[in-house]
Design an enzyme around this catalytic site. Structure first.
Site, PDB file in Angstrom:
ATOM      1  N   PRO A   2      -0.933  -3.165   5.691  1.00 45.41           N
ATOM      2  CA  PRO A   2      -2.168  -3.995   4.618  1.00 45.41           C
ATOM      3  C   PRO A   2      -2.502  -4.451   3.812  1.00 45.41           C
ATOM      4  CG  PRO A   2      -2.404  -2.195   7.071  1.00 45.41           C
ATOM      5  CD  PRO A   2      -1.416  -2.245   5.681  1.00 45.41           C
ATOM      6  N   GLU A   3      -3.109  -5.784   3.999  1.00 48.03           N
ATOM      7  CA  GLU A   3      -3.341  -6.110   2.575  1.00 48.03           C
ATOM      8  C   GLU A   3      -4.866  -5.913   2.463  1.00 48.03           C
ATOM      9  OE1 GLU A   3      -1.929  -9.639   0.368  1.00 48.03           O
ATOM     10  OE2 GLU A   3      -0.202  -9.671   1.681  1.00 48.03           O
ATOM     11  N   LYS A  52      -5.670  -0.856  -1.609  1.00 48.60           N
ATOM     12  CA  LYS A  52      -5.403  -0.285  -0.145  1.00 48.60           C
ATOM     13  C   LYS A  52      -5.387   1.071  -0.376  1.00 48.60           C
ATOM     14  CE  LYS A  52      -1.461  -4.124  -0.601  1.00 48.60           C
ATOM     15  NZ  LYS A  52      -0.071  -3.558  -0.019  1.00 48.60           N
ATOM     16  N   ARG A 258      11.699  -7.704  -2.238  1.00 47.08           N
ATOM     17  CA  ARG A 258      10.328  -8.428  -1.635  1.00 47.08           C
ATOM     18  C   ARG A 258      11.097 -10.098  -1.304  1.00 47.08           C
ATOM     19  NH1 ARG A 258       5.973  -5.486  -0.543  1.00 47.08           N
ATOM     20  NH2 ARG A 258       5.996  -6.941   0.663  1.00 47.08           N
TER      21      ARG A 258
END
Length: 270
Positions: A2-3, A52, A258
């Site tokens: 989650p951001e 986060k 990424r």
């Protein structure tokens, strides 16, 4: 993972459900049992988020810190909690509401000094009104690492993940591979302001939308994006699809382990 907007939404949600009330805290799984016992029955004073990281603040200066990581998830409901199913790391119950936490990367009780030390390791949070972005720019501009890697470094900018970083770079017209040394102060202000606006909208709406009004499905006469992350975006996970601005196929490549996404025309290296 989650951001930051999701974590700030969770802080708001948990504040609404539990703040100002004594809360029963347990660990059906057992891995959080000792720390749960230390705050069990105390009044939750408030909640907060930084990047986060989520914090539940209890009377007596005790704080429960949660980092969801890749697999962590909260569920909650009204009334009595159901029988625990699966690996419930932490269960909270106020008499009116219950909450379960499964699979977090971190769930731990911290004292005030430990909370301060954790926050000190994190960068500026675009969702904090008083966050100073000066140090973030200094660190970015002084590094030859790719912009994407620098913006995703939580010690530099806290809360922005792959989607927000990818989309803010597109909106700024910068390739993810550009070195930090090439980032001007003016472009940094564009990115920082964009992150603040986009992430605040994410908190309000519960989804990530990054396209300008001229590029929405309604304005362009195109189908809405279908993706488990939801929201309308320019390049994130749109490999090979036409750029919404210029029509050039979106590219992707692995950068710092990424997936990076960009438009080779709109984000041309300068």
């Amino acid at each position: 993972m989650p951001e930051g907007h999701t974590i700030h939404r969770l802080a708001e949600r948990h504040r609404k459900l539990f703040a100002g009330r004594p809360v029963a805290v347990a660990s059906p799984q057992g891995r959080f049992a000792a720390d749960a016992l230390a705050v069990d029955g105390r009044v939750m004073v408030d909640t907060s988020a930084h990047g986060k990281h989520l914090f539940h603040h209890y009377e007596g200066a005790a704080t429960v810190h949660v980092h969801l990581g890749l697999y962590g998830k909260f569920t909650d409901g009204d009334g009595d909690p159901p029988p625990p199913v699966g690996e419930v790391r932490m269960r909270m119950f106020s008499g009116a509401h219950w909450l379960d936490l499964r699979g977090p990367a971190a769930c731990e009780r911290l004292d005030p000094a430990q909370v301060d030390a954790l926050r000190a390791r994190l960068g500026a949070d675009p969702l904090h009104d008083r966050s100073d972005d000066t140090e973030a720019y200094t660190r970015i501009h002084g590094s030859s690492r790719p912009l994407m890697a620098l913006l995703m470094d939580q010690s530099i900018v806290a809360g922005a993940g792959l989607i927000y970083v990818t989309e803010s770079l597109f909106r700024a017209g910068l390739p993810p591979t550009a070195p930090g040394t090439k980032l001007t102060r003016r472009k940094w202000q564009t990115i920082w302001t964009d992150l603040r606006v986009l992430m605040r909208a994410g908190v309000a709406e519960g989804r990530i939308d990054t396209v300008h009004s001229a590029h929405t499905p309604e304005a362009m006469g195109r189908p809405p994006r279908v993706d488990r992350h939801g929201g309308e975006v320019y390049v994130y996970r749109r490999t090979g699809q036409p750029c919404l601005v210029c029509g050039t196929p979106v590219r992707t490549a692995v950068l710092n382990a990424r997936n990076a996404y960009w438009c080779p025309r709109c984000q041309r290296a300068r």
